[in-house]
Design an enzyme around this catalytic site. Structure first.
Site, PDB file in Angstrom:
ATOM      1  CG  ASN A 282      -0.927   4.835  -5.251  1.00 45.20           C
ATOM      2  OD1 ASN A 282      -0.938   6.014  -5.623  1.00 45.20           O
ATOM      3  ND2 ASN A 282      -0.404   4.445  -4.085  1.00 45.20           N
ATOM      4  CD1 TRP A 283      -0.666   5.326 -12.077  1.00 46.50           C
ATOM      5  CD2 TRP A 283      -0.820   7.303 -13.146  1.00 46.50           C
ATOM      6  NE1 TRP A 283      -1.170   5.090 -13.332  1.00 46.50           N
ATOM      7  CE2 TRP A 283      -1.278   6.277 -14.010  1.00 46.50           C
ATOM      8  CE3 TRP A 283      -0.828   8.620 -13.598  1.00 46.50           C
ATOM      9  CZ2 TRP A 283      -1.725   6.548 -15.299  1.00 46.50           C
ATOM     10  CZ3 TRP A 283      -1.276   8.889 -14.877  1.00 46.50           C
ATOM     11  CH2 TRP A 283      -1.722   7.859 -15.722  1.00 46.50           C
ATOM     12  CE  LYS A 284       3.105   3.830  -4.487  1.00 43.02           C
ATOM     13  NZ  LYS A 284       3.978   3.029  -3.645  1.00 43.02           N
TER      14      LYS A 284
ATOM     15  CG  HIS B 144      -0.279   4.919   0.220  1.00 48.45           C
ATOM     16  ND1 HIS B 144       1.067   4.916   0.476  1.00 48.45           N
ATOM     17  CD2 HIS B 144      -0.502   3.941  -0.691  1.00 48.45           C
ATOM     18  CE1 HIS B 144       1.642   3.975  -0.265  1.00 48.45           C
ATOM     19  NE2 HIS B 144       0.710   3.375  -0.981  1.00 48.45           N
TER      20      HIS B 144
ATOM     21  CD  GLU C 256       4.408   5.421  -0.931  1.00 50.18           C
ATOM     22  OE1 GLU C 256       3.763   6.176  -1.694  1.00 50.18           O
ATOM     23  OE2 GLU C 256       4.844   4.308  -1.300  1.00 50.18           O
TER      24      GLU C 256
ATOM     25  CD  GLU D 145      -1.165  -0.357  -0.611  1.00 55.73           C
ATOM     26  OE1 GLU D 145      -1.179  -0.681  -1.801  1.00 55.73           O
ATOM     27  OE2 GLU D 145      -0.721   0.729  -0.221  1.00 55.73           O
TER      28      GLU D 145
ATOM     29  N   GLY E 172       6.787  -1.256  -2.911  1.00 56.19           N
ATOM     30  CA  GLY E 172       7.908  -0.760  -3.706  1.00 56.19           C
ATOM     31  C   GLY E 172       9.212  -1.495  -3.461  1.00 56.19           C
TER      32      GLY E 172
ATOM     33  CB  SER F 285       5.866  -5.909  -4.604  1.00 56.64           C
ATOM     34  OG  SER F 285       6.730  -4.919  -4.079  1.00 56.64           O
TER      35      SER F 285
ATOM     36  N   GLY G  64       1.144  -0.059  -7.415  1.00 58.03           N
ATOM     37  CA  GLY G  64       2.011   1.096  -7.641  1.00 58.03           C
ATOM     38  C   GLY G  64       2.827   0.918  -8.907  1.00 58.03           C
ATOM     39  N   GLY G  65       4.059   0.439  -8.746  1.00 58.29           N
ATOM     40  CA  GLY G  65       5.013   0.316  -9.850  1.00 58.29           C
ATOM     41  C   GLY G  65       4.452  -0.322 -11.110  1.00 58.29           C
TER      42      GLY G  65
HETATM   43  P1  PGA Z   1       3.889  -1.061  -5.258  1.00 58.20           P
HETATM   44  O1  PGA Z   1       2.992   0.056  -4.501  1.00 58.20           O
HETATM   45  O2  PGA Z   1       2.938  -1.863  -6.090  1.00 58.20           O
HETATM   46  O3  PGA Z   1       4.847  -0.271  -6.073  1.00 58.20           O
HETATM   47  O4  PGA Z   1       4.542  -1.872  -4.189  1.00 58.20           O
HETATM   48  C1  PGA Z   1       1.729  -0.257  -4.000  1.00 58.20           C
HETATM   49  C2  PGA Z   1       1.162   0.925  -3.257  1.00 58.20           C
HETATM   50  O5  PGA Z   1       1.928   1.596  -2.543  1.00 58.20           O
HETATM   51  O6  PGA Z   1      -0.044   1.230  -3.335  1.00 58.20           O
END
Ligand code: PGA
Length: 257
Positions: A13-15, A99, A101, A171, A177, A217, A238-239
């Protein structure tokens, strides 16, 4: 994970990261090190504007392209929004829905998540439905009730044959993050509860066929242990998905399990 009954899916998930040129570069980096094995499905969910570049760049690799969001109306006066059909027509396979966010910054609710799940399925996309509790909710001891509510409302009105096309991602908001990962036990406990909720809606056959991912994470160090849990069938990352080498390390962990 349990490969006998369901797909293992490692999704990035590149956001709001990477330009179209960086997308191309990432695909080249990935191509050089992506394992040839066929165990898990690899997905990269990218910002809307990068979708055409991603589809071109990943075309001859076994990497599916996903979107990070969609709007639930089929068309019309919704300035700035993107429909399920527009994504499908481009060649998108997956779409992240709900998500945390989006729930936190863009006002998404269990009701809009449900509408988006219907819209995605109607267009033939596979929604990756995100659920998860905040730290406050975990400390209040309401994680399971909340997850149950999020899962049941996301699937509301979805028939069994369509439910099978969905992926659920657990999640925990406090792990996204932050570098704080849920322990394998915490992830396993909630992923099992998600499957139980799905079982109560659709029965055992559908429940065991649905891929449930963990996200928050996930990284090359913790991936193997998380993915070793019987109800954790993949990751939403994500990251660590922004760097080809880390992403591949996680794919390798999934292939190893
Ligand atoms: P993260 O993000 O791996 O950077 O914690 C995961 C996500 O929000 O899908």
């Amino acid at each position: 994970m349990n490969r006998r009954y369901r797909k293992t899916i490692i999704a990035g998930n590149w956001k709001m990261n990477k330009t179209a040129s960086e997308t191309k570069q990432f695909a080249e980096d990935l191509k050089a090190i992506l394992p040839k094995g066929k165990w898990c499905e690899v997905v990269v969910c990218v910002p809307f504007v990068n979708i055409p570049a991603a589809l071109r760049a990943f075309k001859d690799m076994r990497v599916a392209v996903g979107a990070e969001n969609l709007y639930y109306e089929p068309k019309g006066a919704y300035t700035g929004e993107v429909s399920a059909e527009m994504l499908k027509d481009l060649g998108v396979k997956y779409v992240i829905v709900g998500h945390s966010e989006r729930r936190q910054y863009f006002g998404e609710t269990d009701i809009t998540v449900n509408k988006k799940v219907h819209a995605a399925l109607e267009a033939g996309l596979h929604p990756i439905i995100c659920v998860g509790e905040t730290l406050e909710q975990r400390e209040m001891g309401i994680t399971m009730d909340l997850i149950n509510l999020q899962v049941k409302s996301a699937f509301s009105g979805v028939p069994a044959d369509k439910a099978r096309k969905c992926v659920v991602a657990y999640e925990p908001v406090w792990a996204i993050g932050t570098g704080k990962t849920a322990t394998a036990e915490q992830a396993a406990e909630v992923c099992t509860a998600i499957r139980t909720a799905i079982r109560s809606l659709y029965g055992a056959r559908v429940a065991r066929s649905i891929t449930i991912q963990y996200g928050g994470s996930m990284n090359p160090k913790n991936a193997f242990e998380l993915l070793s849990q019987p109800d954790v069938d993949g990751g939403l990352i994500g990251g660590a998905a922004l760097k080809a080498d880390q992403f591949v390390d996680i794919i390798n962990a999934a292939n190893q399990e």
